[in-house]
Design a protein around this motif. Structure first.
Motif, short mmCIF file in Angstrom:
data_model
loop_
_atom_site.label_atom_id
_atom_site.label_comp_id
_atom_site.label_asym_id
_atom_site.label_seq_id
_atom_site.Cartn_x
_atom_site.Cartn_y
_atom_site.Cartn_z
N SER A 101 0.99 -1.22 0.07
CA SER A 101 -0.14 -0.14 0.10
C SER A 101 1.21 1.14 -0.32
O SER A 101 0.24 2.12 -0.49
N ARG A 102 1.63 1.52 0.71
CA ARG A 102 2.82 2.09 1.29
C ARG A 102 4.03 2.27 -0.53
O ARG A 102 3.48 3.32 -1.08
N LYS A 109 0.23 3.72 -2.91
CA LYS A 109 1.07 5.78 -3.17
C LYS A 109 1.73 5.94 -3.33
O LYS A 109 1.40 7.40 -4.62
N ARG A 110 3.15 6.31 -3.76
CA ARG A 110 4.40 6.79 -4.19
C ARG A 110 4.51 6.61 -5.36
O ARG A 110 4.88 7.67 -5.95
N PRO A 153 2.70 4.85 -8.94
CA PRO A 153 1.25 3.68 -8.96
C PRO A 153 2.01 2.55 -9.93
O PRO A 153 1.25 1.50 -10.08
N LYS A 177 -9.90 7.21 -5.02
CA LYS A 177 -8.47 7.47 -4.80
C LYS A 177 -8.01 7.86 -3.40
O LYS A 177 -8.61 7.68 -2.79
N ASP A 178 -6.56 6.61 -3.03
CA ASP A 178 -5.92 6.39 -2.93
C ASP A 178 -7.42 5.72 -1.36
O ASP A 178 -7.18 5.67 -0.44
N TYR A 197 -9.07 2.61 1.28
CA TYR A 197 -8.58 1.60 1.75
C TYR A 197 -10.28 0.83 1.69
O TYR A 197 -9.78 1.43 2.69
N PHE A 238 -7.68 -1.57 -3.17
CA PHE A 238 -6.86 -0.10 -2.93
C PHE A 238 -7.05 0.29 -4.58
O PHE A 238 -6.65 -0.30 -5.19
N ASP A 239 -7.63 2.03 -3.84
CA ASP A 239 -8.00 2.25 -5.59
C ASP A 239 -7.25 3.81 -5.27
O ASP A 239 -6.60 4.03 -4.81
N PHE A 240 -6.57 3.92 -6.99
CA PHE A 240 -5.27 4.48 -6.85
C PHE A 240 -6.08 4.89 -8.42
O PHE A 240 -6.57 4.45 -8.99
#
Length: 499
Positions: A64-65, A68-69, A71, A125-126, A128, A146-148
């Motif tokens: 997940s981290r 986020k940084r 995609p 976005k983002d 969880y 996880f949505d991105f």
């Protein structure tokens, strides 16, 4: 400290100590598995942040981290294959969706098409999210979403699907509730046990305490009822038996005291009558009333007769006292009953005929019939009965009849008279000491009131019985029975019923 308080403290300790030990054990397990107590809060977090396997949870957090940084990593198939390899040992896999198309799916996910075909849509976005368990082929799965978005704001979603143990899932989800329920069950169980044991132990002990207080205050007229059969119940039964025996002992003591007073009164009455007569005749002699030799002779004869009555009364009383205290020895010997009765009846017939009394005998005992008895004492029984019959004769032709026969292992002797009979209310008391049907205790009927009482004591000392039956104005039947020591000579007693 009372037993009740000790029980309460002991049950409280049995409740509190296990709870404390459970808490300490839980804290030690947290320290061992989580590293420190700072993670204790994690035990009470919702399943939105927890997985069935620690390694899976670690991978999810790292992924997940990273997403986020950067995609774009989710478009790197090599990177996704490495994640799939790591998750494979944890019964987990990943699914990557760009827009509405799935661009990557772990090979393990091919086995659960129903799960992957019904994945939730993009949220924001983002975002969880963790979804509840899903069933597929008797297995349960949990998945995280996880949505991105990419640089061109294209929507993408990463799903991590993990096979979970339903039992562990629900234990983790409802652990606080289960723990509190367990505490409540322990408390309720100990409360019920305490109440039950208090009822089974404390209540009987209180009853015993109250019973002891009643006895201390001199009240024995109650009954201690304890239903249990344990040690407390056995103590209550023993206590009740002690109370009953003590009450019986006091009643007997009161009866003995009453009998003693009655005995003293009876002795005083029966001794005072001849003493008064003796004193009166002595005064007459001293005052010169007996001024002729004939009067003096008459006075002296009367004094002698009254003295003999006193001596006879004292002897009767002395004999009864020794019999009552079991201090009168019996010189038992085996005696053939038939010769004994024949000799005694012949002597009796001679004496009764001189008084104008008809005597009849019917002895149906064979020669070999043997009984064990003290001849002197047994003859005293017979003579006392005859004297009592003679004393209460009122018919123009007085009669006395002796019937003797055997019945089973007993020798039976019935002495019947046609005297005045006995009142029904007095019949049950004629074998009591100093009892007389003539309550006035007049000198006309005479007697000490001890004759039949002595007869009963002697018969009981021989292992036999004495009974009486009477009908007023018709007569009385005294029945004696003695155990036969030899079976010889026993005959059928059918003829005896004719009498």
């Amino acid at each position: 400290m009372s037993i009740r308080m000790k029980l309460l403290l002991s049950y409280a300790a049995m409740l509190v100590i296990p709870i404390i030990m459970m808490i300490i054990l839980s804290l030690l397990m947290i320290v061992f598995f989580r590293g420190d107590l700072q993670n204790m809060k994690g035990l009470y977090e919702t399943t939105e942040q927890r997985f069935d396997h620690e390694n899976t949870e670690h991978i999810v957090k790292e992924l997940s981290r990273s997403v986020k940084r950067e995609p774009e990593l989710l478009l790197d198939r090599g990177y996704l294959d490495e994640l799939t390899t790591e998750l494979k040992d944890e019964d987990a896999g990943i699914v990557v969706r760009i827009g509405d198309a799935i661009i990557y799916q772990s090979s393990s996910m091919d086995k659960i098409p129903a799960v992957t075909a019904d994945l939730p849509p993009y949220s924001k976005k983002d975002a969880y999210s963790l979804y509840p368990l899903m069933k597929e082929d008797n297995a349960s799965y949990s998945f995280v979403q996880f949505d991105f978005s990419y640089r061109d704001n294209e929507q993408g979603t990463l799903f991590i699907i993990s096979k979970v143990d339903p039992l562990m899932y629900y234990i983790r989800q409802y652990f606080p509730t289960l723990f509190i329920a367990l505490i409540c069950v322990l408390v309720l169980t100990h409360v019920l046990l305490t109440a039950y044991m208090s009822k089974q132990i404390i209540r009987p002990l209180r009853a015993l305490r109250n019973a002891a207080r009643e006895i201390k205050e001199g009240n024995l007229d109650f009954e201690l009822k304890i239903d249990s059969r344990d040690e407390t119940g056995q103590l209550g039964i023993a206590f009740e038996e002690m109370r009953s025996r003590l009450q019986h002992s006091l009643q007997m003591q009161a009866q003995y005291e009453e009998n003693r007073k009655e005995l003293i009164a009876s002795i005083s009455h029966d001794l005072r009558t001849p003493l008064t007569a003796i004193q009166g005749y002595i005064d007459g002699i001293m005052d010169g009333v007996a001024d002729t030799p004939e009067k003096s002779q008459k006075y002296m004869q009367t004094i002698a007769r009254k003295a003999e009555e006193m001596e006879h009364l004292i002897q009767e009383l002395f004999l009864y006292s020794k019999l009552d205290l079991n201090r009168q020895p019996f010189h038992m010997e085996s005696v053939k009953l038939l010769p004994l009765l024949l000799d005694w009846s012949e002597e009796l017939q001679f004496e009764l005929e001189k008084r104008g009394i008809v005597f009849d005998r019917d002895i149906r005992i064979e020669t070999d019939t043997v009984v064990s008895l003290d001849m002197d004492h047994f003859k005293r029984v017979l003579n006392n009965i005859i004297q009592n019959s003679v004393r209460y004769m009122d018919k123009p032709t007085p009669k006395i009849r002796l019937l003797a026969y055997c019945r089973e292992d007993q020798a039976i002797m019935e002495i019947t008279d046609n005297g005045v009979g006995i009142e029904p209310h007095a019949l049950a008391h004629i074998f009591e000491r100093f009892f007389r049907a003539d309550e006035s205790r007049s000198a006309h009927t005479g007697g000490s009131g001890l004759g039949l009482a002595i007869a009963k004591q002697i018969m009981e000392g021989h292992g036999g019985t004495i009974e009486a039956a009477s009908k007023l104005t018709v007569g009385t039947v005294i029945t004696l029975s003695l155990p036969i020591t030899s079976d010889k000579g026993m005959i059928n007693d059918e003829e005896s019923t004719a009498h």
